[in-house]
Design a protein around this motif. Structure first.
Motif, PDB file in Angstrom:
ATOM      1  N   ARG A 162     -46.670  21.427  20.357  1.00 17.79           N
ATOM      2  CA  ARG A 162     -46.562  22.851  20.686  1.00 17.79           C
ATOM      3  C   ARG A 162     -47.393  23.149  21.928  1.00 17.79           C
ATOM      4  O   ARG A 162     -48.505  22.632  22.078  1.00 17.79           O
ATOM      5  N   GLN A 163     -46.898  23.994  22.794  1.00 15.64           N
ATOM      6  CA  GLN A 163     -47.448  24.129  24.135  1.00 15.64           C
ATOM      7  C   GLN A 163     -48.361  25.335  24.332  1.00 15.64           C
ATOM      8  O   GLN A 163     -48.928  25.509  25.415  1.00 15.64           O
ATOM      9  N   ASP A 164     -48.531  26.161  23.306  1.00  8.78           N
ATOM     10  CA  ASP A 164     -49.351  27.366  23.492  1.00  8.78           C
ATOM     11  C   ASP A 164     -50.412  27.483  22.403  1.00  8.78           C
ATOM     12  O   ASP A 164     -50.585  28.537  21.785  1.00  8.78           O
ATOM     13  N   ILE A 165     -51.139  26.396  22.173  1.00  6.48           N
ATOM     14  CA  ILE A 165     -52.155  26.336  21.117  1.00  6.48           C
ATOM     15  C   ILE A 165     -53.544  26.262  21.739  1.00  6.48           C
ATOM     16  O   ILE A 165     -53.787  25.505  22.678  1.00  6.48           O
ATOM     17  N   PHE A 166     -54.462  27.049  21.187  1.00  7.40           N
ATOM     18  CA  PHE A 166     -55.870  26.973  21.598  1.00  7.40           C
ATOM     19  C   PHE A 166     -56.730  26.927  20.335  1.00  7.40           C
ATOM     20  O   PHE A 166     -56.930  27.959  19.682  1.00  7.40           O
ATOM     21  N   PRO A 167     -57.248  25.737  19.954  1.00  4.97           N
ATOM     22  CA  PRO A 167     -58.069  25.627  18.735  1.00  4.97           C
ATOM     23  C   PRO A 167     -59.470  26.208  18.969  1.00  4.97           C
ATOM     24  O   PRO A 167     -60.422  25.495  19.272  1.00  4.97           O
ATOM     25  N   ALA A 168     -59.584  27.496  18.803  1.00  2.00           N
ATOM     26  CA  ALA A 168     -60.808  28.210  19.203  1.00  2.00           C
ATOM     27  C   ALA A 168     -62.029  27.866  18.355  1.00  2.00           C
ATOM     28  O   ALA A 168     -63.148  28.217  18.723  1.00  2.00           O
ATOM     29  N   ASP A 169     -61.818  27.173  17.232  1.00  2.99           N
ATOM     30  CA  ASP A 169     -62.959  26.787  16.401  1.00  2.99           C
ATOM     31  C   ASP A 169     -63.520  25.424  16.785  1.00  2.99           C
ATOM     32  O   ASP A 169     -64.444  24.934  16.131  1.00  2.99           O
TER      33      ASP A 169
END
Length: 219
Positions: A162-169
């Protein structure tokens, strides 16, 4: 941008290069840092049980330690079968003590057995994930014990591409973002999501760049 659908646009080198060129136009800090460290390499993982098990094993340990434990776990579960497949059924036939001796904690063994049971009973349908939106897939995976939002997002980014993921944790992402943005301290996950909101729909490439920056940028 369609965040659902089958895996038909891999996050290959071409995609990463184009996405970061676009982000450099939108974000002056990326434009400054990109020539210094270059673009990161693609990071693609298998789809399915073995990838989710690897995520459990990798929680709260170093990349090197996770790889070593994963290798020992595969040896124990497969029992010397050449080219064998790591399946939920094979994991459940493995003694918990053998998994513990391979380096998994009792808590992670509990999570792994729960994952295997969820896949066998249909509580989690892996084949349905590619047709879900990002949020639907994250919700489905993180409903399992031992899988928080970070674990689900890592699976979406590396296995589902998937191209719009940001794992902010992710701690390294937060530290890198703080450095990139020249903040006095690392942002909170909530602050980080706001800081990179304008990276959408290329946040996965941006995340890869931050991990790359974390390892290669001057402190």
């Amino acid at each position: 941008m369609d965040t659902g659908g089958h895996i038909n646009n891999l996050m290959d080198q071409s995609h990463i290069d184009l996405a970061l060129a676009e982000l450099a136009k939108r974000d002056a800090d990326i434009a400054r840092a990109l020539p210094q460290i270059g673009t990161p390499l693609p990071r693609q993982r298998p789809f399915g049980f073995s990838a989710l098990l690897a995520i459990i094993i990798g929680q709260q340990v170093s990349t090197e330690a996770a790889a070593a434990i994963r290798g020992r776990v595969e040896t124990v579960v497969l029992g010397g079968v050449p080219d064998g497949e790591l399946t939920p059924e094979r994991l459940q036939l493995t003694e918990d003590q053998a998994l513990r001796d391979a380096g998994m904690s009792w808590r992670k063994i509990e999570y792994a057995n729960g994952l295997a049971e969820a896949l066998q009973t249909g509580v989690l349908d892996l084949d349905a994930l590619p047709d879900m939106t990002d949020e639907e897939a994250i919700k489905a995976i993180s409903s399992l014990r031992g899988f928080g939002r970070w674990s689900a997002e890592i699976y979406l980014m590396f296995s589902l591409q998937r191209q719009d993921i940001f794992p902010a944790d992710d701690l390294a992402l937060l530290v890198a973002l703080g450095r990139l943005k020249r903040l006095e301290q690392k942002p909170t996950p909530k602050q980080a999501r706001q800081l990179i909101k304008h990276w959408s729909p290329c946040r996965s490439a941006g995340s890869l760049f931050l991990w790359h920056y974390y390892r290669g940028a001057p402190a």
